[in-house]
Enzyme design. Structure first.
Site, PDB file in Angstrom:
ATOM      1  N   SER A  39       0.794  -1.235   0.000  1.00  0.00           N
ATOM      2  CA  SER A  39       0.000   0.000   0.000  1.00  0.00           C
ATOM      3  C   SER A  39       0.822   1.279   0.000  1.00  0.00           C
ATOM      4  CB  SER A  39      -0.947   0.012   1.198  1.00  0.00           C
ATOM      5  OG  SER A  39      -1.991  -0.909   1.017  1.00  0.00           O
ATOM      6  N   LYS A  50       0.394   3.495  -2.983  1.00  0.00           N
ATOM      7  CA  LYS A  50      -0.802   4.307  -3.243  1.00  0.00           C
ATOM      8  C   LYS A  50      -0.503   5.789  -3.478  1.00  0.00           C
ATOM      9  CE  LYS A  50      -3.825   1.124  -0.768  1.00  0.00           C
ATOM     10  NZ  LYS A  50      -4.590   0.862   0.483  1.00  0.00           N
ATOM     11  N   TYR A  86      -3.552  -2.635  -9.926  1.00  0.00           N
ATOM     12  CA  TYR A  86      -3.328  -2.380  -8.496  1.00  0.00           C
ATOM     13  C   TYR A  86      -2.531  -3.517  -7.874  1.00  0.00           C
ATOM     14  CZ  TYR A  86      -4.287  -1.890  -3.513  1.00  0.00           C
ATOM     15  OH  TYR A  86      -4.149  -1.799  -2.158  1.00  0.00           O
ATOM     16  N   TYR A 140      -4.526   5.346   7.725  1.00  0.00           N
ATOM     17  CA  TYR A 140      -5.868   4.773   7.818  1.00  0.00           C
ATOM     18  C   TYR A 140      -6.591   5.237   9.083  1.00  0.00           C
ATOM     19  CZ  TYR A 140      -3.816   1.763   4.252  1.00  0.00           C
ATOM     20  OH  TYR A 140      -3.190   1.284   3.144  1.00  0.00           O
ATOM     21  N   VAL A 193       1.095  -3.391   4.061  1.00  0.00           N
ATOM     22  CA  VAL A 193       1.018  -4.683   4.751  1.00  0.00           C
ATOM     23  C   VAL A 193       2.236  -5.555   4.460  1.00  0.00           C
ATOM     24  CG1 VAL A 193      -1.495  -4.658   4.870  1.00  0.00           C
ATOM     25  CG2 VAL A 193      -0.349  -5.695   2.887  1.00  0.00           C
TER      26      VAL A 193
END
Length: 622
Positions: A78, A81, A203, A255, A273
């Protein structure tokens, strides 16, 4: 593994600097923590070495510090992103991207299958729904070309070519049902207008790019450096888009733990992660941590703890910002470039011309936070040649962070151990008087009220170190031995010497007051005489100090003007004075004698003026 430091360009010098030590301290403090779980919902991530751990820092000018597994590959996950979001902004423009992706925190897990109930858009580009949407906005001829553009973009940030981990990609593609559900939700809501399987596949691929802790630190440093890779010099992202990306990272990058992160760490950041965390202090530094055991929010346990410690110890919270320039160094020079205002004899001047580069002065300014202190320490450590004396002038420094005090204190100790003495110009004790005493024999150095006194201290250390053995310090002179009379025939020299009156002046005693009319020609036979001026606050400063073998009073005697500055005995001084009336008689009774005397005085005055001009030109003021 101990901390290492890497210079721009990839070389790795031996260094035990304070930043490297702090990184190593944090590494060792966090290492025993083995709490958290691997990301077992992706089979390949569940199979990684669970206790791998690395911390890496990269400054905005390309210096790298690190400890642990800096070059162990892992997938970016992630952390990809913000970089795909950046490319989408570059491809489509902020306005077009904002029609598809909001920039609001969610307070929900990163893989929530939902859209904002009001806008029907993903709430931000840091959650999976927003990231899949960003991936769908990348331009290119076909799917392969669009992913290739993502790889090239990431590689510009990292400063090297990054490649995809095929095994992790295959594992994600086999098990990514939740992300496929998000993709179809986006297509059904009209947020993406391409095949959802293509968007989700892209992705998966971007998340499967292999990076190292060192790569992530450089990617963070590129963001810190307004989108320019500090090592390659290649622009990876336009400056306005960097601000957009960092803003979203600040509010959404961690998050549902974003609020706690901003409060305790205070850096724009993104976790993954795969075990990585990337954090940015704009204009100063990029941080990367890798440790694959995750907390309940999907972030590295050790990574969060390490970033919290680094932020606290290095003073990195982004709301504690410097008011000064990015670099703390206003000027740096040697005592050869900028001598003190103590005028020295020819032998001492020759030694200082030869060895003066070994005594250097650094003028600092602005607020002294981590980046300024780090660049100062590095500049001192990278000074060519052997340092024997160093002065840090901090009078123009504003706010001083505790980490800066520690770094400069450690630097002072390291230099002292290597035989280099360090002094401060710090009359307001901004650094807490690092030398701990004003003892002139303190091996760590001294604290001075002005730079001129510190420069003289440097010069004396160099002279003491390099003066040939057996050469005595300048001795007291008789009048007929003074250089002003040296060119005269022996009989005329002795005759003229009889006309001088001998005076002894106590230390601190006024010799000639400012605005006094011509008072005679003064030859210094022993000791020192200081000419002073006052600043706007009425504080007295040294203009110049004259020593044994020098003279003053010539200009008032010849031109008839008053003394522009007061003269005081800096030490007990023995002076020979030719009164004005006797000086005037030389013109009629011995014109050749007066001419020879004036030639010698003019040469000496020129040498003194030249030294004063060089000192003032180099640093000005006091």
């Amino acid at each position: 593994m101990g901390a290492v430091e890497q210079a721009p360009g990839g070389s790795t010098p031996d260094s035990n600097g304070v930043v490297a030590r702090i990184v190593d301290e944090v590494y060792r403090e966090c290492l025993p923590d083995t709490s958290g779980e691997l990301a077992d919902y992706i089979p390949e991530l569940a199979a990684v070495q669970p206790d791998s751990f690395g911390i890496c820092l990269a400054t905005a000018d390309g210096r790298v510090y690190g400890s642990g597994d800096l070059d162990h590959p892992f997938t970016i996950q992630s952390i990809s992103k913000p970089f795909t979001y950046a490319l989408a902004l570059a491809d489509r423009g902020p306005a077009a991207v904002a029609q598809r992706i909001d920039v609001e925190p969610t307070g929900e897990p990163f893989n929530e299958i939902s859209l904002d109930p009001k806008t029907q858009r993903p709430r931000n580009p840091m959650i999976n729904a927003g990231a899949i949407t960003a991936a769908s906005l990348i331009e290119g001829r076909d799917a392969a070309d669009r992913f290739a553009r993502i790889c090239r973009s990431y590689s510009r940030f990292a400063g090297r070519e990054l490649r995809m981990n095929e095994a992790v990609y295959a594992s994600e593609a086999r098990t990514g049902y939740r992300n496929r559900a998000i993709g179809y939700l986006l297509r059904g809501a009209g947020i993406i207008d391409i095949d959802p399987d293509e968007a989700v596949d892209r992705y998966f691929r971007q998340c499967s790019l292999d990076v190292t802790c060192r790569d992530l630190a450089m990617m963070a440093a590129t963001l810190a450096n307004n989108g320019v890779n500090p090592v390659t010099g290649e622009r990876a992202l336009a400056r306005p888009l960097v601000e957009q990306v960092l803003s979203v990272m600040t509010t959404c990058g961690m998050y549902d733990a974003a609020g706690d992160w901003v409060t305790t760490v205070g850096l724009p950041a993104k976790s993954g992660v795969g075990g990585g965390i990337l954090a940015v202090l704009p204009g100063q530094i990029g941080i990367a941590v890798y440790s694959p055991r995750l907390d309940a929010h999907g972030s590295s346990v050790r990574g969060v703890k390490a970033c919290r410690e680094l932020s606290a110890r290095l003073g990195l919270h982004f709301l504690h910002v410097t008011r000064g320039a990015h670099t703390a160094i206003r000027a740096a020079y040697s005592v050869t470039d900028a001598p003190s205002r103590l005028r020295r004899d020819a032998d001492e001047l020759a030694l200082l011309r030869r060895f003066g580069e070994r005594a250097r002065i650094f003028e600092l300014h602005g607020d002294l936070l981590f980046a300024g202190a780090e660049s100062t320490v590095r500049a001192v450590e990278e000074t060519p040649g052997d340092l024997e004396a160093l002065v840090l002038d901090v009078r123009e420094v504003g706010d001083v962070a505790p980490i800066a005090v520690r770094m400069l204190n450690d630097l002072q100790g390291e230099l002292a151990a290597a035989g280099c003495r360090v002094a401060l110009v710090d009359p307001d004790a901004k650094l807490g008087h690092l030398s701990s005493s004003l003892d002139p024999d303190d091996p760590r150095g001294r604290v001075f009220a002005d730079r001129d006194a510190a420069a003289e201290w440097c010069e004396n250390l160099v002279l003491d170190q390099h003066r040939p053995a057996g050469v005595p310090a300048p001795a007291a002179l008789r009048v007929d031995e003074h250089p002003a009379l040296a060119a005269l025939p022996e009989d005329e020299k002795l005759e003229l010497a009889k006309e001088f009156e001998i005076r002894t002046v106590a230390r601190g005693e006024l010799v000639v007051a400012r605005d006094s009319p011509r008072a005679g020609l003064f030859l210094i036979l022993d000791g020192r005489v200081r000419f002073t001026f006052e600043d706007r606050q009425g504080r007295r400063h040294r203009l110049v100090t004259l020593t044994t073998g020098m003279s003053f009073g010539e200009v008032p005697m010849l031109v008839g003007v008053n003394f522009a500055n007061a003269a005081y005995a800096e030490t007990t001084a023995r002076l020979a004075v030719l009164p004005p009336e006797k000086f005037d008689l030389l013109a009629s009774q011995a014109p050749e004698l007066k001419l020879a005397l004036l030639e010698r005085l003019a040469a000496a005055a020129y040498a003194q003026a030249d030294a004063a001009v060089r000192a003032l030109a180099a640093h000005g003021g006091t």
